[in-house]
Scaffold this motif. Sequence first.
Motif, PDB file in Angstrom:
ATOM      1  N   GLN A  77     145.923  65.643  15.952  1.00  0.00           N
ATOM      2  CA  GLN A  77     146.150  64.162  15.502  1.00  0.00           C
ATOM      3  C   GLN A  77     146.994  63.215  16.290  1.00  0.00           C
ATOM      4  O   GLN A  77     148.156  63.900  16.610  1.00  0.00           O
ATOM      5  CB  GLN A  77     146.633  64.242  14.014  1.00  0.00           C
ATOM      6  CG  GLN A  77     146.579  62.934  13.403  1.00  0.00           C
ATOM      7  CD  GLN A  77     147.066  63.180  11.770  1.00  0.00           C
ATOM      8  OE1 GLN A  77     146.767  63.964  11.179  1.00  0.00           O
ATOM      9  NE2 GLN A  77     147.715  62.129  11.419  1.00  0.00           N
ATOM     10  N   LEU A 104     137.729  59.792  18.229  1.00  0.00           N
ATOM     11  CA  LEU A 104     137.937  61.276  18.434  1.00  0.00           C
ATOM     12  C   LEU A 104     137.456  61.357  20.086  1.00  0.00           C
ATOM     13  O   LEU A 104     136.580  60.763  20.427  1.00  0.00           O
ATOM     14  CB  LEU A 104     136.961  62.140  17.877  1.00  0.00           C
ATOM     15  CG  LEU A 104     136.679  63.864  18.548  1.00  0.00           C
ATOM     16  CD1 LEU A 104     137.906  64.317  18.355  1.00  0.00           C
ATOM     17  CD2 LEU A 104     135.809  64.460  17.890  1.00  0.00           C
ATOM     18  N   GLU A 132     134.283  57.422   8.742  1.00  0.00           N
ATOM     19  CA  GLU A 132     135.040  57.735   7.741  1.00  0.00           C
ATOM     20  C   GLU A 132     136.193  58.986   8.179  1.00  0.00           C
ATOM     21  O   GLU A 132     136.933  59.382   7.235  1.00  0.00           O
ATOM     22  CB  GLU A 132     134.503  58.242   6.503  1.00  0.00           C
ATOM     23  CG  GLU A 132     133.535  57.175   6.024  1.00  0.00           C
ATOM     24  CD  GLU A 132     132.961  57.687   4.761  1.00  0.00           C
ATOM     25  OE1 GLU A 132     133.380  58.134   4.030  1.00  0.00           O
ATOM     26  OE2 GLU A 132     131.397  57.202   4.522  1.00  0.00           O
ATOM     27  N   VAL A 133     136.215  59.146   9.476  1.00  0.00           N
ATOM     28  CA  VAL A 133     137.199  60.119   9.852  1.00  0.00           C
ATOM     29  C   VAL A 133     138.170  59.401  10.903  1.00  0.00           C
ATOM     30  O   VAL A 133     139.477  59.605  10.722  1.00  0.00           O
ATOM     31  CB  VAL A 133     136.510  61.426  10.667  1.00  0.00           C
ATOM     32  CG1 VAL A 133     137.601  62.195  11.110  1.00  0.00           C
ATOM     33  CG2 VAL A 133     135.558  62.093   9.421  1.00  0.00           C
ATOM     34  N   GLY A 134     137.512  58.915  12.032  1.00  0.00           N
ATOM     35  CA  GLY A 134     138.510  58.272  13.074  1.00  0.00           C
ATOM     36  C   GLY A 134     137.846  58.196  14.430  1.00  0.00           C
ATOM     37  O   GLY A 134     136.704  58.698  14.318  1.00  0.00           O
ATOM     38  N   LEU A 161     142.287  63.047  17.934  1.00  0.00           N
ATOM     39  CA  LEU A 161     141.901  62.418  16.878  1.00  0.00           C
ATOM     40  C   LEU A 161     142.765  61.442  16.419  1.00  0.00           C
ATOM     41  O   LEU A 161     143.821  61.788  15.849  1.00  0.00           O
ATOM     42  CB  LEU A 161     141.346  63.239  15.664  1.00  0.00           C
ATOM     43  CG  LEU A 161     140.735  62.572  14.376  1.00  0.00           C
ATOM     44  CD1 LEU A 161     139.348  61.814  14.783  1.00  0.00           C
ATOM     45  CD2 LEU A 161     140.682  63.379  13.182  1.00  0.00           C
ATOM     46  N   GLN A 162     142.326  60.005  16.371  1.00  0.00           N
ATOM     47  CA  GLN A 162     143.358  59.254  15.815  1.00  0.00           C
ATOM     48  C   GLN A 162     142.567  58.881  14.259  1.00  0.00           C
ATOM     49  O   GLN A 162     141.287  58.321  14.263  1.00  0.00           O
ATOM     50  CB  GLN A 162     143.324  57.957  16.538  1.00  0.00           C
ATOM     51  CG  GLN A 162     144.099  56.666  16.004  1.00  0.00           C
ATOM     52  CD  GLN A 162     143.859  55.505  16.626  1.00  0.00           C
ATOM     53  OE1 GLN A 162     143.940  55.416  17.798  1.00  0.00           O
ATOM     54  NE2 GLN A 162     143.768  54.208  15.910  1.00  0.00           N
ATOM     55  N   PRO A 163     142.980  59.337  13.221  1.00  0.00           N
ATOM     56  CA  PRO A 163     142.439  59.118  11.892  1.00  0.00           C
ATOM     57  C   PRO A 163     142.430  57.656  11.397  1.00  0.00           C
ATOM     58  O   PRO A 163     142.889  56.797  12.079  1.00  0.00           O
ATOM     59  CB  PRO A 163     143.173  59.915  10.852  1.00  0.00           C
ATOM     60  CG  PRO A 163     144.585  60.523  11.723  1.00  0.00           C
ATOM     61  CD  PRO A 163     144.478  59.891  13.112  1.00  0.00           C
TER      62      PRO A 163
END
Length: 125
Positions: free
Chosen positions: A77, A108, A104-106, A122-124
């Motif tokens: 993250q 990647l 809905e996650v970010g 991953l940037q949420p």
Amino acid sequence: MGRVIHFEIHAADTDRAQRFYTEVFGWGAQSFGGPMDYRLLITGPDGEVGINGAILKRQGDPPAAGAPVSSYVCTIQVDSIEETERAVPAAGGEQVLDRMEVPEVGQLAYFKDTEGNIFGALQPV
């Protein structure tokens, strides 16, 4: 249920790998001692979601260029995927999969470290 509690990053050059992860992600590293060069990685404060890991000497050939991923891929993250896209090559790695939006996650993207290991960032949302 079994839960992932630790990871290991295999490296031809443990000093180079340690520099990469401490520079790009700000992780802490400390020698564990014992019969092999085993360096514990602290990825965040105790009590926060996440796991710690280690860097150790690779005991064989590195992954071949262009070979498919043949191990678990850990995703890290990050606060800024754009900053990670700049930091990885600056530290000697490379981006291997362009940034994508995961609904809905970010955001990647996949990268390769200085030792040929693949990891995600991953940037949420």
